[in-house]
Enzyme design. Structure first.
Site, PDB file in Angstrom:
ATOM      1  N   ARG A  63       0.811  -1.205   0.000  1.00 15.75           N
ATOM      2  CA  ARG A  63       0.000   0.000   0.000  1.00 15.75           C
ATOM      3  C   ARG A  63       0.852   1.267   0.000  1.00 15.75           C
ATOM      4  NH1 ARG A  63      -0.268  -4.762   1.173  1.00 15.75           N
ATOM      5  NH2 ARG A  63       0.277  -4.335   3.342  1.00 15.75           N
ATOM      6  N   CYS A  97      -5.680  -2.858   8.512  1.00 11.25           N
ATOM      7  CA  CYS A  97      -4.481  -2.277   7.901  1.00 11.25           C
ATOM      8  C   CYS A  97      -4.740  -0.788   7.766  1.00 11.25           C
ATOM      9  CB  CYS A  97      -4.192  -2.894   6.534  1.00 11.25           C
ATOM     10  SG  CYS A  97      -2.846  -2.061   5.631  1.00 11.25           S
ATOM     11  N   THR A  99      -2.850   1.671   6.345  1.00  7.58           N
ATOM     12  CA  THR A  99      -2.547   2.263   5.049  1.00  7.58           C
ATOM     13  C   THR A  99      -3.597   1.906   4.003  1.00  7.58           C
ATOM     14  OG1 THR A  99      -0.225   1.920   5.658  1.00  7.58           O
ATOM     15  CG2 THR A  99      -0.666   2.695   3.438  1.00  7.58           C
ATOM     16  N   THR A 141       3.152   3.900   8.667  1.00  4.12           N
ATOM     17  CA  THR A 141       3.931   3.783   7.430  1.00  4.12           C
ATOM     18  C   THR A 141       4.024   5.152   6.764  1.00  4.12           C
ATOM     19  OG1 THR A 141       2.029   3.358   6.003  1.00  4.12           O
ATOM     20  CG2 THR A 141       3.067   1.435   7.065  1.00  4.12           C
ATOM     21  N   LYS A 181       7.448  -7.268   9.772  1.00  4.67           N
ATOM     22  CA  LYS A 181       6.899  -8.012   8.638  1.00  4.67           C
ATOM     23  C   LYS A 181       7.791  -9.197   8.264  1.00  4.67           C
ATOM     24  CE  LYS A 181       4.117  -4.450   6.315  1.00  4.67           C
ATOM     25  NZ  LYS A 181       2.854  -5.229   6.259  1.00  4.67           N
ATOM     26  N   CYS A 212       0.162   1.546  12.448  1.00  6.57           N
ATOM     27  CA  CYS A 212       0.427   0.454  11.512  1.00  6.57           C
ATOM     28  C   CYS A 212       0.223  -0.810  12.325  1.00  6.57           C
ATOM     29  CB  CYS A 212       1.850   0.533  10.958  1.00  6.57           C
ATOM     30  SG  CYS A 212       2.320  -0.941  10.000  1.00  6.57           S
TER      31      CYS A 212
END
Length: 266
Positions: A63, A97, A99, A141, A181, A212
């Site tokens: 994203r 999420c 973003t 992010t 991640k 995030c």
């Protein structure tokens, strides 16, 4: 025997709701969100919990890269996933999420289901904290920051937002997000996020938003000197309120704002 197509009239309100979780962004954050949904649901047996359908698609393009012009638009994937959830019986959609919410205006009118807007719920949640929050910091992010998602929503509620500077954003926040991640949840990751949070509190942030869904996996609440707001947890609470039919008015406010956002995004 075929399954009933609708819940009996005497079924508790929560049993009529089926939560559709549009996930995979990333997979660990999706699993963490479902665990939070379970933990936020009051009950003493399996049958007290909410029905849920999870579509975890890690092939959804990044994203942040899309928002920065460095990658493909994830909208088709988000729309396809939403349709999978609808066809599986979901009655409401949650997107754990932050973003991805930049793309919600592009799909909201095509999904056919209400979307509980995580960022709108966080903005409302901040107004309920005591002492009153006038200034909040954001760890998120670069895509979320550049899209102005939290800036727009918090402004509606009269809350000033503080962001990390560019160096902290890239070398502390984004480095830590990428590490989580990749499966790293070590002391170095926690230290990076804690330093970033401290940079915000030193500028006057009365609360820090872990904007995030990977951040709470690497930053414990006791590593921050002010309240650490977890949007995934706030979203889970909002879904439980909705299922218990306690948050109708709140959801209408957020949905009205989302509809206005959708019109602007067209």
């Amino acid at each position: 025997m075929t399954a009933p197509t609708s819940a009996p009239a005497h079924t508790p309100a929560r049993a009529t709701e089926i939560i559709g979780i549009l996930g995979g962004m990333g997979p660990a954050a999706t699993a963490d969100f479902y665990a939070k949904l379970v933990s936020m649901t009051p009950g003493s047996s399996d049958q007290d919990h909410l029905r849920a359908v999870i579509w975890s698609d890690p092939t959804i393009p990044d994203r942040t890269e899309a928002l920065l012009g460095d990658g493909p638009d994830p909208t088709p994937w988000l729309l396809d996933g939403s349709r999978v959830l609808r066809e599986a019986g979901a009655t409401v959609i949650a997107i754990p999420c932050n973003t991805a919410h930049a793309f919600v205006p592009r799909i909201a009118d095509h999904v056919g289901l209400p979307i509980v807007h995580m960022i709108g719920e966080v903005a409302r949640h901040l107004t309920l904290l005591s002492p009153r929050i006038h200034t909040a910091g954001l760890l998120a992010t670069t895509g979320t920051v550049r899209a102005g998602l939290y800036q727009e929503w918090l402004d509606r509620f009269g809350i000033r937002l503080i962001l990390p500077d560019d160096i902290v954003q890239e070398h502390e926040v984004m480095t830590a997000i990428r590490a989580v991640k990749a499966g790293a949840r070590d002391d170095a990751t926690t230290a990076s996020l804690a330093r970033a949070a401290q940079s915000l509190t030193e500028q006057g942030a009365q609360a820090v938003i872990a904007g995030c869904t990977e951040i709470p996996l690497g930053l414990p609440v006791d590593a921050v000197a002010v309240p650490l707001v977890d949007p995934a947890l706030v979203l889970a609470q909002a879904l439980v309120r909705r299922a218990l039919a306690e948050g109708g008015a709140v959801q209408e406010v957020v949905q009205d704002a989302l509809r206005r956002e959708t019109v602007r995004g067209e």
